[in-house]
Design an enzyme around this catalytic site. Structure first.
Site, PDB file in Angstrom:
ATOM      1  N   TYR A  60      11.494  -6.935  -0.523  1.00 59.81           N
ATOM      2  CA  TYR A  60      11.350  -6.070  -1.783  1.00 59.81           C
ATOM      3  C   TYR A  60      11.727  -7.317  -2.831  1.00 59.81           C
ATOM      4  O   TYR A  60      12.779  -7.371  -3.169  1.00 59.81           O
ATOM      5  CB  TYR A  60      11.962  -4.702  -2.228  1.00 59.81           C
ATOM      6  N   HIS A  74       2.578  -5.223   1.285  1.00 56.87           N
ATOM      7  CA  HIS A  74       2.528  -3.908   1.770  1.00 56.87           C
ATOM      8  C   HIS A  74       2.155  -3.021   0.544  1.00 56.87           C
ATOM      9  O   HIS A  74       1.245  -2.194   0.553  1.00 56.87           O
ATOM     10  CB  HIS A  74       3.835  -3.331   2.345  1.00 56.87           C
ATOM     11  N   HIS A  75       2.830  -3.376  -0.732  1.00 51.33           N
ATOM     12  CA  HIS A  75       2.570  -2.618  -1.877  1.00 51.33           C
ATOM     13  C   HIS A  75       3.048  -3.445  -3.033  1.00 51.33           C
ATOM     14  O   HIS A  75       3.975  -4.266  -2.815  1.00 51.33           O
ATOM     15  CB  HIS A  75       2.804  -1.096  -1.785  1.00 51.33           C
ATOM     16  N   HIS A  80       6.379  -5.413  -2.244  1.00 54.65           N
ATOM     17  CA  HIS A  80       7.026  -5.238  -0.783  1.00 54.65           C
ATOM     18  C   HIS A  80       6.318  -6.093   0.357  1.00 54.65           C
ATOM     19  O   HIS A  80       5.031  -5.761   0.536  1.00 54.65           O
ATOM     20  CB  HIS A  80       6.946  -3.632  -0.154  1.00 54.65           C
ATOM     21  N   HIS A 103       1.919   8.739  -0.358  1.00 53.99           N
ATOM     22  CA  HIS A 103       2.642   7.458   0.082  1.00 53.99           C
ATOM     23  C   HIS A 103       3.552   7.896   1.220  1.00 53.99           C
ATOM     24  O   HIS A 103       4.604   8.667   0.806  1.00 53.99           O
ATOM     25  CB  HIS A 103       3.193   6.509  -0.871  1.00 53.99           C
ATOM     26  N   HIS A 160       5.076   5.995   5.182  1.00 54.82           N
ATOM     27  CA  HIS A 160       5.216   4.891   5.993  1.00 54.82           C
ATOM     28  C   HIS A 160       4.462   5.217   7.365  1.00 54.82           C
ATOM     29  O   HIS A 160       3.566   6.102   7.392  1.00 54.82           O
ATOM     30  CB  HIS A 160       6.296   4.201   6.262  1.00 54.82           C
ATOM     31  N   MET A 213       9.073   7.040   3.836  1.00 56.07           N
ATOM     32  CA  MET A 213       9.067   7.727   2.499  1.00 56.07           C
ATOM     33  C   MET A 213       8.183   8.950   2.397  1.00 56.07           C
ATOM     34  O   MET A 213       7.156   9.240   3.219  1.00 56.07           O
ATOM     35  CB  MET A 213       8.546   6.602   1.454  1.00 56.07           C
TER      36      MET A 213
END
Length: 565
Positions: free
Chosen positions: A208, A240-241, A308, A389, A391, A464
């Site tokens: 991150y 990823h985001h 991320h 959201h 995973h 998450m």
């Protein structure tokens, strides 16, 4: 297949010869479109109406047969498909099928797809057809508010070989309500990039990276009305985001780039989401009457950029300059947009047992303290869009609204959640959340491929359970999330523990099987929940509530407790 062709060939040829010669109107205007494959060989346009009818216009780069439809998991077995094309003599074929298994294709007794046209040119075959969202045929898959798995298969000639054709599958949200053509672009606008600058991605599975960047300096109020991801070429599978968080103007911010949630806590400052992008998402434009405000004394001047990275292959030498491009305009709109983060507080007390076919977790928000946390009374939240959201273990997310202990309805949900398609989705109608309402976020996980407990955390292999609600008018509340009392769960599972840390450690001593998985799920649902509410301001950072036993129909609240220091 030969029986099928011989039965309908002559009938459809005469039917559609009459249709083509009768001067039919042009195909309907369909608002939505997308390519279904990486090479742009399959192009789909679609739309739906108030009669719960969906129309498809499929163009495939082939002069052979074409199959298209819906799949439970992106594969042929279990699929609901139509097959069509144009024979060399000009006659056409089209019928509704289902795939029984890896070797069996059967025609449906009930033909629930209505063909409008099949045409062919030198390079492509185009099928225009429609069907009801729900057909009541057990061999057809319903079109719902969930993510759909579309599947396309085609061949080079008109000998249908469904299991040997070229196949593509793609996850897609079909029940869209607003297309780019429904939005009005301002006459004057500017763009501004919030990006990292040649960041060396470490050789780690999860990273991150955070930095703090200024927003555009403007002399009067402007609105951010649109944003889009800017991904460094060849890094699309790495990122990823991307999240942009607004910082309170009293914040003292660090410089440089560092781990968002590492040793330096300053890089975790700022928690109010402005815009966000995740895997599978695209650009997003706010509705014409609302946008994100910048340029006034109450607006943030700096933001935290969070990216991320998932470098599962541990590739070295990767350089990234990804981020978000914002579009802003002096042509201000009626409302200022805000984003409320809800769900389960990302903390290891949230766990998912291994070997679970289905395991549901719950995170509860109560907005009764919003006025106190905001500093002024919070007006009703008018929710117009959402982003869900989880995973890799996530299979579904549902967000439910309660008022005075009674369920009002579902705010949003996706029971066929796909990790590779995380996008902002518009509501069909504006939904109002009033101060004091409860928001329950329920996530469904599957861990059949895991032998150990999955804890909540930042890694893609952690989990998450989050919902981002886009609303207006904006207030200072950043997030409102809950997590269950881990001690209660441990004791129900007959484990000894005296604090939260021991409660988490005790989960490793449970003999996980179908019975204990369901016992843990029930205990987590019944446990008291602690609700954490955060604001954009640095102080106070958060407030906590102790929440009573939950059920899907009734929520009882207990006393508040002081915010942590």
């Amino acid at each position: 297949m030969s029986v099928f062709f011989s039965r309908i060939k002559g009938m459809l040829f005469l039917l559609f010869l009459t249709w083509f010669c009768s001067g039919q109107p042009a195909p309907p205007l369909l608002r939505f479109s997308v390519y279904l494959d990486p090479s742009n060989m399959v192009y789909l346009r679609w739309d739906h109406d108030e009669q719960e009818m969906m129309t498809f216009d499929l163009q495939v780069h082939t002069t052979g047969w074409v199959a298209f439809g819906f799949s439970p998991h992106g594969e042929l077995p279990g699929s609901d498909i139509v097959i069509g094309g144009v024979f060399p003599n000009g006659s056409i074929y089209f019928s509704d099928f289902h795939v029984v298994d890896e070797a069996t294709l059967e025609e449906d007794d009930s033909q629930d797809y209505k063909l409008l046209s099949v045409t062919e040119n030198e390079t492509s075959t185009t099928m225009l057809f429609k069907r009801h969202l729900r057909t009541c045929d057990s061999n057809d898959l319903d079109i719902t508010m969930d993510t759909a798995r579309l599947i396309t298969v085609f061949g080079t000639d008109d000998t249908v070989q469904i299991f040997k054709g070229q196949k593509f599958s793609k996850s897609l949200f079909l029940m869209r309500y607003r297309s780019p053509s429904n939005s009005t672009d301002p006459k004057i606008f500017f763009t501004y990039d919030l990006r990292l600058d040649n960041f060396a991605v470490p050789v780690e599975e999860t990273k991150y990276a955070c930095t703090f960047l200024p927003l555009p300096v403007v002399k009067q109020k402007h609105h951010i009305y649109k944003f889009e991801p800017v991904i460094t070429p060849h890094n699309i599978t790495l990122v990823h985001h991307i999240l942009i968080y607004a910082c309170g103007n009293a914040s003292v911010l660090p410089s440089g780039i560092d781990d968002c949630y590492g040793a330096n806590p300053d890089f975790a400052l700022c928690s109010q989401v402005v815009v966000g992008w995740a895997v599978g998402g695209e650009s997003y434009q706010f509705p014409d009457d609302a946008a994100y405000s910048i340029g006034t004394p109450w607006d943030p001047q700096y933001v935290r950029l969070e990216i991320h990275y998932s470098n599962f292959d541990l590739v070295s030498g990767l350089i990234d300059s990804s981020g978000v491009r914002i579009y802003y305009t002096p042509e201000v709109r009626k409302y200022d947009v805000g984003v409320l983060q809800t769900g389960i507080f990302t903390f290891p007390v949230h766990f998912i047992p291994p070997g679970a076919e289905s395991y549901r977790s719950y995170g509860l928000c109560n907005s009764s303290q919003f006025d106190e946390m905001n500093g002024t009374p919070v007006p009703d939240l008018h929710v117009f869009a959402y982003l869900l959201h989880t995973h890799l273990a996530g299979r579904g997310v549902k967000v439910t609204q309660y008022r005075n202990g009674k369920q009002l309805g579902i705010i949003c949900e996706d029971n066929k959640y796909d990790f590779t398609l995380q996008e902002i989705r518009d509501m069909k109608e504006i939904l109002v959340i009033k101060p004091g309402d409860e928001i329950l976020v329920e996530c469904n996980f599957q861990t059949l491929d895991r032998s150990g407990i999955t804890f909540a955390g930042p890694s893609t292999m952690n989990e998450m359970c989050l919902s981002f609600l886009f609303y207006y008018p904006r207030n200072n509340i950043s997030s409102c999330m809950g997590y269950p009392d881990i001690l209660y769960i441990a004791h129900v599972l007959k484990q000894e523990a005296s604090d939260a840390v021991e409660g988490m450690m005790a989960m490793d001593f449970v003999d996980w099987n179908n019975e204990t998985v369901k016992t843990a799920e029930k205990a987590a649902k019944e446990a008291d929940q602690i609700v954490v509410i955060k604001t954009i301001n640095v102080s106070p950072p958060s407030a906590q509530l102790v929440v009573g036993k939950m059920s899907l129909q009734v929520t009882t609240w207990y006393q508040s407790i002081p915010a942590p220091t």
